[in-house]
Design a protein around this motif. Structure first.
Motif, short mmCIF file in Angstrom:
data_model
loop_
_atom_site.label_atom_id
_atom_site.label_comp_id
_atom_site.label_asym_id
_atom_site.label_seq_id
_atom_site.Cartn_x
_atom_site.Cartn_y
_atom_site.Cartn_z
N SER A 1 59.51 28.46 -54.35
CA SER A 1 59.45 29.26 -53.13
C SER A 1 58.72 28.55 -51.99
N CYS A 2 57.80 27.65 -52.31
CA CYS A 2 57.08 26.95 -51.24
C CYS A 2 57.75 25.61 -50.90
N GLY A 3 58.94 25.38 -51.43
CA GLY A 3 59.70 24.18 -51.09
C GLY A 3 59.19 22.92 -51.74
N ALA A 4 58.57 23.04 -52.92
CA ALA A 4 57.94 21.89 -53.56
C ALA A 4 58.84 21.18 -54.56
N VAL A 5 60.10 21.61 -54.70
CA VAL A 5 61.03 20.97 -55.63
C VAL A 5 62.18 20.35 -54.84
N SER A 6 62.46 19.09 -55.08
CA SER A 6 63.53 18.42 -54.36
C SER A 6 64.77 18.19 -55.21
N ALA A 7 64.62 18.24 -56.55
CA ALA A 7 65.78 18.03 -57.44
C ALA A 7 65.39 18.40 -58.86
N VAL A 8 66.40 18.71 -59.67
CA VAL A 8 66.20 18.90 -61.11
C VAL A 8 67.14 17.96 -61.85
#
Length: 261
Positions: free
Chosen positions: A246-253
């Motif tokens: 939710s805070c935009g801390a993931v760029s890819a999985v």
């Protein structure tokens, strides 16, 4: 004299007044030359101290301008820039503060400085488009444990034995942060710093979340990171992931490759 030898001599004289003037400064000689070089030496020290003040404004507010300037000058005397790019200068300043004897009366000061350094790091980090948590729905349930989550390049995890995050936040919002600091409980805090867009987000997170996110940042799979949280429940894990996305801390999985053990 070789150019690198001249540079070395010039820097040595610049940092240590007892070494005298470097050779080859020009036609002017005597006391006038010494005065001019002393002015230049002082200007360099003042400029570097001002650079630190710009990078650590809350740290300066906590100790006052006079104390900060004195502390910064000691740091500058011991730490010359290693790059013409000043963005990175002072990255060791928080560690220096933790060892600086006159600052030991404020044990949280070094951690507040680390927050400011992490803020600068996040602000100047590479850009990346964040993704939403719905991407996990496309991964088979039995593959989730082996999934790698790639965190945003700007993500920083902060852990402090003091309420350093709350102190930093008070100096962004409070009219009289010094007065409101008196009401803070002397408890440890963890925080997350990220810049998924234009603005840097600094927020408090549970200590378990800090452990979990740090493991993910080290490249561990979801399952391996979860093993570090013996006291966490499944609901806790879900909340931690929800917060991270939710805070935009993931760029890819990165789900496991089919057929790979």
């Amino acid at each position: 004299m070789q150019w690198h030898d001249l540079q070395s001599q010039f820097i040595g004289s610049l940092r240590n007044p007892d070494r005298g003037l470097p050779d080859g400064l020009g036609a002017v000689s005597g006391s006038l030359q010494t005065k001019r070089f002393n002015v230049y030496r002082n200007n360099v020290a003042v400029s570097l101290a001002e650079n630190l003040a710009a990078s650590y404004p809350v740290t300066q507010q906590l100790v006052g301008e006079e104390f900060f300037t004195g502390m910064a000058r000691v740091f500058v005397d011991r730490n010359a820039p290693t790059s013409p790019v000043m963005l990175g200068y002072g990255e060791d300043f928080p560690d220096f503060i933790s060892r600086f004897e006159p600052a030991q009366g404020l044990p949280f000061l070094a951690d507040v400085a680390r927050i400011e350094r992490s803020w600068n790091g996040a602000y100047n980090a590479s850009d990346a488009d964040p993704i939403g948590i719905e991407v996990l729905q496309s991964i088979a349930p039995d593959a989730l444990e082996s999934t790698i989550i790639h965190l945003h390049p700007s993500l920083q995890i902060i852990r402090s034995d003091w309420p350093a995050l709350s102190i930093w936040h008070l100096h962004q919002t409070a009219v009289d942060p010094a007065a409101e600091m008196q009401n803070l409980s002397p408890e440890a805090q963890s925080g997350l710093i990220v810049r998924p867009g234009l603005d840097v987000d600094v927020r408090l997170i549970p200590d378990l979340a800090a452990v979990f996110y740090t493991a993910l940042a080290q490249g561990r799979s979801l399952g391996m990171a979860a093993e570090l949280l013996a006291d966490a429940q499944s609901d806790d894990m879900g909340a931690m992931l929800q917060l991270l996305f939710s805070c935009g801390a993931v760029s890819a999985v990165e789900p496991p490759v089919v057929g790979q053990p």
